[in-house]
Design a protein around this motif. Structure first.
Motif, PDB file in Angstrom:
ATOM      1  N   UNK A 134       5.544   6.931   5.077  1.00 21.40           N
ATOM      2  CA  UNK A 134       6.681   6.248   4.896  1.00 21.40           C
ATOM      3  C   UNK A 134       6.019   4.565   5.363  1.00 21.40           C
ATOM      4  N   UNK A 135       5.150   4.396   5.706  1.00 17.54           N
ATOM      5  CA  UNK A 135       4.286   3.259   5.430  1.00 17.54           C
ATOM      6  C   UNK A 135       3.541   3.065   4.501  1.00 17.54           C
ATOM      7  N   UNK A 136       3.113   3.782   4.105  1.00 21.79           N
ATOM      8  CA  UNK A 136       2.685   4.023   2.806  1.00 21.79           C
ATOM      9  C   UNK A 136       3.263   3.806   1.751  1.00 21.79           C
ATOM     10  N   UNK A 137       4.314   4.221   1.617  1.00 12.03           N
ATOM     11  CA  UNK A 137       4.722   4.361   0.680  1.00 12.03           C
ATOM     12  C   UNK A 137       5.804   2.816   0.370  1.00 12.03           C
ATOM     13  N   UNK A 138       6.162   2.173   1.239  1.00 12.15           N
ATOM     14  CA  UNK A 138       6.252   0.609   2.061  1.00 12.15           C
ATOM     15  C   UNK A 138       5.237   0.137   1.265  1.00 12.15           C
ATOM     16  N   UNK A 139       3.596   0.041   2.141  1.00 11.77           N
ATOM     17  CA  UNK A 139       3.048  -0.721   1.164  1.00 11.77           C
ATOM     18  C   UNK A 139       2.582  -1.342  -0.111  1.00 11.77           C
ATOM     19  N   UNK A 140       2.657   0.188  -1.023  1.00 14.27           N
ATOM     20  CA  UNK A 140       2.350   0.396  -2.210  1.00 14.27           C
ATOM     21  C   UNK A 140       3.548  -0.376  -3.216  1.00 14.27           C
ATOM     22  N   UNK A 141       4.619  -0.137  -2.222  1.00 20.94           N
ATOM     23  CA  UNK A 141       6.410  -1.139  -3.147  1.00 20.94           C
ATOM     24  C   UNK A 141       5.903  -2.624  -3.146  1.00 20.94           C
ATOM     25  N   UNK A 142       5.600  -2.894  -2.377  1.00 20.88           N
ATOM     26  CA  UNK A 142       4.658  -4.474  -2.221  1.00 20.88           C
ATOM     27  C   UNK A 142       4.207  -4.966  -3.294  1.00 20.88           C
ATOM     28  N   UNK A 143       2.457  -3.925  -2.666  1.00 19.41           N
ATOM     29  CA  UNK A 143       1.208  -4.395  -3.544  1.00 19.41           C
ATOM     30  C   UNK A 143       1.571  -3.811  -4.981  1.00 19.41           C
ATOM     31  N   UNK A 144       3.313  -2.859  -5.875  1.00 11.93           N
ATOM     32  CA  UNK A 144       3.047  -2.798  -6.493  1.00 11.93           C
ATOM     33  C   UNK A 144       2.908  -1.696  -7.563  1.00 11.93           C
ATOM     34  N   UNK A 145       1.991  -0.657  -6.601  1.00 11.87           N
ATOM     35  CA  UNK A 145       0.843   0.351  -6.634  1.00 11.87           C
ATOM     36  C   UNK A 145       2.081   1.954  -7.474  1.00 11.87           C
ATOM     37  N   UNK A 146       0.995   2.614  -7.574  1.00 10.11           N
ATOM     38  CA  UNK A 146       1.888   4.443  -7.413  1.00 10.11           C
ATOM     39  C   UNK A 146       1.023   5.206  -6.710  1.00 10.11           C
ATOM     40  N   UNK A 147      -0.351   4.515  -6.850  1.00 10.06           N
ATOM     41  CA  UNK A 147      -1.266   5.513  -5.854  1.00 10.06           C
ATOM     42  C   UNK A 147      -2.077   4.843  -4.468  1.00 10.06           C
ATOM     43  N   UNK A 148      -2.285   5.185  -3.556  1.00  9.70           N
ATOM     44  CA  UNK A 148      -2.595   4.948  -2.462  1.00  9.70           C
ATOM     45  C   UNK A 148      -4.246   4.427  -3.107  1.00  9.70           C
ATOM     46  N   UNK A 149      -5.177   5.110  -3.777  1.00  9.20           N
ATOM     47  CA  UNK A 149      -6.694   4.469  -4.462  1.00  9.20           C
ATOM     48  C   UNK A 149      -6.285   3.903  -5.077  1.00  9.20           C
ATOM     49  N   UNK A 150      -5.466   2.943  -5.808  1.00  6.36           N
ATOM     50  CA  UNK A 150      -5.344   2.056  -6.363  1.00  6.36           C
ATOM     51  C   UNK A 150      -5.315   0.933  -5.536  1.00  6.36           C
ATOM     52  N   UNK A 151      -4.795   0.897  -3.511  1.00 11.71           N
ATOM     53  CA  UNK A 151      -4.883  -0.086  -2.641  1.00 11.71           C
ATOM     54  C   UNK A 151      -6.136  -0.398  -2.155  1.00 11.71           C
ATOM     55  N   UNK A 152      -6.952   0.873  -1.639  1.00 12.06           N
ATOM     56  CA  UNK A 152      -7.782   0.950  -1.372  1.00 12.06           C
ATOM     57  C   UNK A 152      -8.536   0.428  -2.038  1.00 12.06           C
TER      58      UNK A 152
END
Length: 217
Positions: free
Chosen positions: A191-209
């Motif tokens: 749930x946290x991962x989904x939230x932070x991806x949404x805030x950053x405007x990303x679909x994949x966790x690799x983009x956030x990394x």
């Protein structure tokens, strides 16, 4: 860590712009019955292209190269295949480079002055899923993520917990591993991962990394 008596050999890729260093490392590793060098390169760009195809267990990466950085190579290959573990080998005891290596998902950062037996041991430990990074340094990186006042604007919108989880994503940890580290249920982490991806405007966790490594490395 002594050599395993049985089982498949650990597959290693070597990245160093000095041919004599690569030959020395190849001879060192291939003198061990459980280690195998499956490829090598003196170019960051070439390594970034061929490492994912070779799928080594461990990529031993020189931090500074004429056409790039082993740290950038580590980030790129782990974004494509997190199963490949990066071990940064460098001549420079550089705190900022160490921060960048952590954010790029490296499993270890060792100086070239390391004894050959210790380097062999480091490769085995990294291949076994262990981290050779100093926990105190990892904590300092985490602190950089936690302080919103010092954080880049892209990260300022995240909560403290979300920034904490983002740092662990950048290390290459799965949701289950993050949950174990932070004593959270895997579903809670998701749930946290989904939230932070949404805030950053990303679909994949690799983009956030990759973003975290770029902003904080």
């Amino acid at each position: 860590m002594s050599a395993p008596e049985q089982g498949p050999r650990t597959r290693i890729f070597l990245l160093d712009d000095h041919e004599i260093v690569r030959h020395g490392l190849r001879d060192l590793f291939e003198s061990e019955p459980d280690l195998e060098v499956v490829g090598e390169s003196g170019s960051a760009k070439e390594a970034e292209r061929i490492i994912p195809a070779l799928r080594p267990d461990v990529a031993v990466l020189d931090a500074r190269l004429p056409d790039g950085s082993g740290i950038d190579v580590c980030r790129a290959i782990r974004s494509r295949d997190p199963a490949i573990r990066g071990l940064i080998l460098t001549s420079y005891d550089d705190d900022e480079a160490l921060f960048a290596a952590i954010m790029a998902g490296a499993s270890g950062y060792v100086l070239k002055q390391i004894r050959s037996t210790d380097l062999v041991d480091a490769v085995r430990r990294v291949a076994a899923g262990q981290s050779l990074l100093d926990p105190a340094v990892t904590t300092r990186v985490l602190d950089r993520l936690r302080h919103a006042d010092d954080a880049p604007s892209e990260l300022a919108q995240l909560t403290e917990r979300e920034r904490e989880i983002l740092e662990l994503i950048a290390e290459g940890l799965t949701n289950r591993q993050i949950g174990e580290r932070l004593y959270l249920a895997e579903k809670t982490v998701k749930n946290y991962v989904s939230s932070l991806l949404a805030k950053l405007g990303f679909e994949r966790r690799t983009q956030a990394a990759v973003l975290a490594a770029k902003l904080l490395g």
